[in-house]
Design an enzyme around this catalytic site. Structure first.
Site, PDB file in Angstrom:
ATOM      1  CB  THR A 228      70.554  -3.759  18.985  1.00 14.99           C
ATOM      2  OG1 THR A 228      69.577  -4.553  19.629  1.00 14.99           O
ATOM      3  CG2 THR A 228      70.098  -2.306  18.949  1.00 14.99           C
ATOM      4  N   GLY A 258      61.868  -2.527  24.703  1.00 14.72           N
ATOM      5  CA  GLY A 258      63.177  -2.254  25.279  1.00 14.72           C
ATOM      6  C   GLY A 258      63.513  -0.771  25.237  1.00 14.72           C
ATOM      7  CB  THR A 279      73.507  -2.095  21.628  1.00 18.96           C
ATOM      8  OG1 THR A 279      73.196  -3.492  21.545  1.00 18.96           O
ATOM      9  CG2 THR A 279      75.014  -1.911  21.678  1.00 18.96           C
ATOM     10  N   GLY A 280      72.228  -3.193  24.461  1.00 20.72           N
ATOM     11  CA  GLY A 280      72.450  -3.998  25.653  1.00 20.72           C
ATOM     12  C   GLY A 280      71.127  -4.364  26.290  1.00 20.72           C
ATOM     13  CB  THR A 281      70.340  -5.622  29.658  1.00 19.71           C
ATOM     14  OG1 THR A 281      71.329  -6.637  29.455  1.00 19.71           O
ATOM     15  CG2 THR A 281      69.135  -6.244  30.343  1.00 19.71           C
TER      16      THR A 281
END
Ligand code: ASP
Length: 366
Positions: A228, A258, A279-281
């Site tokens: 991302t 997301g 950025t991440g889950t």
């Protein structure tokens, strides 16, 4: 039980990639850099924390601001430390290229909004990153892209979700912000709006790369894909902006959206506090309104950007969830992550210029 899509926990292995590539206005190694992590932010020194009331003007009046600062990321997944030198160099070269361009533009007085859009657009066209071309595949073997952009002056924001034929989702997000009364357009409506503003569609396969196809094959049990992209900037007029773009998570289900296009989760900018890109889950970032939380902690608790980012990433999120880049309205940069690594870069008016991948770093040989 955590989802298999979560990022791997951080491992403390000394490695890689600190690059000093000459600065904006100065060159050579950054004397403030530490071997064990981020260069200590200037916000770590006793800078009076901004505690503006909601109606206060920006801390630094427009036109009187000489500082500028920029941070970028290319995802906080768990890039393998066995990543070969050629690929490491390619990532670093790409990040350093957009960082230099953005830093130069800010130095010339360019607007933070233009700079963050331009950087994210360039990274969307770069197949190494999980945004635009090079986006991950959905479970059905397609690409559904999300992006958002925010202008810290008046909290204007634009976002698109689940677009499949828009080459540069960040440009469409900006068009949503500037040419509609809305903040977020999704799916068919976003596609129709793209045509309306003259964006030529690309076939969905345009976003495909062999590397991402391979990731899909391994996807269900594998590590999530990184890549991302995001940028946050403070310009010389004291204006903050943030932008984020992604293909989402590998093998995501149809229609999954997301945090990246959700203002306050993956992206936020407010001239009274800071600009943030995460950025991440994504699900965790949405649950905890991560980007807005960083801003809110500064505004309501008087924390510095570094303190706020650390509190959210290490206190609110859990190990392995991801990270944020943030820049305050004073030009302090915070880059905080709880994953093994994060592709990232930072520069400012003081000559800082650096690109890194993992937390512990050593200079990447020429
Ligand atoms: N946050 C993105 C999402 O959940 C993915 C990422 O940053 O890697 O869609």
């Amino acid at each position: 039980m955590r989802s298999t899509l979560r990022y791997k926990p951080q491992m403390r292995v000394l490695l890689l990639t600190l690059v000093f590539l000459g600065g904006c206005g100065s060159s050579g190694p950054d004397p403030g850099a530490t071997a064990g992590g981020e260069r200590p932010s200037r916000s770590a020194t006793p800078v009076p924390a901004p505690t503006p009331a909601p109606d206060d003007p920006p801390a630094v009046p427009a036109g009187e601001h000489q500082a500028f600062a920029l941070a970028i990321h290319g995802g906080a997944g768990a890039p393998s430390r066995t990543l070969d030198l050629a690929r490491r160099r390619a990532y670093v070269r790409s990040l350093a290229g957009v960082l230099r361009e953005g830093c130069d533009a800010l130095g010339r007085g360019g607007s933070s909004l233009d700079v963050v859009e331009r950087i994210v657009r360039t990274l969307e066209d770069d197949p190494q990153f999980n945004a635009g071309r090079g986006a991950v595949f959905t479970r059905e073997g397609r690409h559904e892209l999300d992006a958002s952009i925010m202008d810290g002056r008046e909290l204007r924001a634009g976002a698109v979700a689940g677009v499949t034929t828009v080459r540069n989702p960040i440009a469409l997000a900006r068009a949503v912000m500037e040419r509609t009364p809305h903040v977020l357009l999704a799916g068919d409506g976003a596609e129709a709006f793209a045509r309306e503003v003259g964006m030529q569609p690309v076939p969905n396969e345009w976003f495909s790369t062999e590397a991402r196809r391979e990731s899909l094959r391994r996807a269900i049990d594998a590590e999530p894909e990184h890549g991302t992209v995001g940028a946050v900037a403070l310009d010389r007029d004291g204006n903050l902006a943030a932008a984020t773009s992604t293909g989402g998570l590998t093998a995501k289900r149809w229609g999954r959206i997301g945090d990246s296009p959700i203002v306050g989760a993956g992206t936020y900018a407010d001239n009274r506090t800071c600009a943030v890109s995460g950025t991440g889950t994504g699900e965790e970032f949405i649950r905890h309104a991560v980007a807005h939380s960083v801003s809110a902690r500064m505004q309501l608790a008087g924390e510095t950007v570094q303190q706020a980012a650390e509190a959210v990433v290490h206190g609110t999120l859990r190990e392995g969830d991801g990270g944020v880049i943030a820049v305050s309205n004073r030009g302090d940069i915070a880059i905080v992550f709880n994953t093994d690594g994060m592709f990232r870069g930072a520069c400012d008016a003081g000559g800082r210029f650096e690109v890194r991948i993992w937390e512990d770093a050593e200079e990447l040989p020429e």
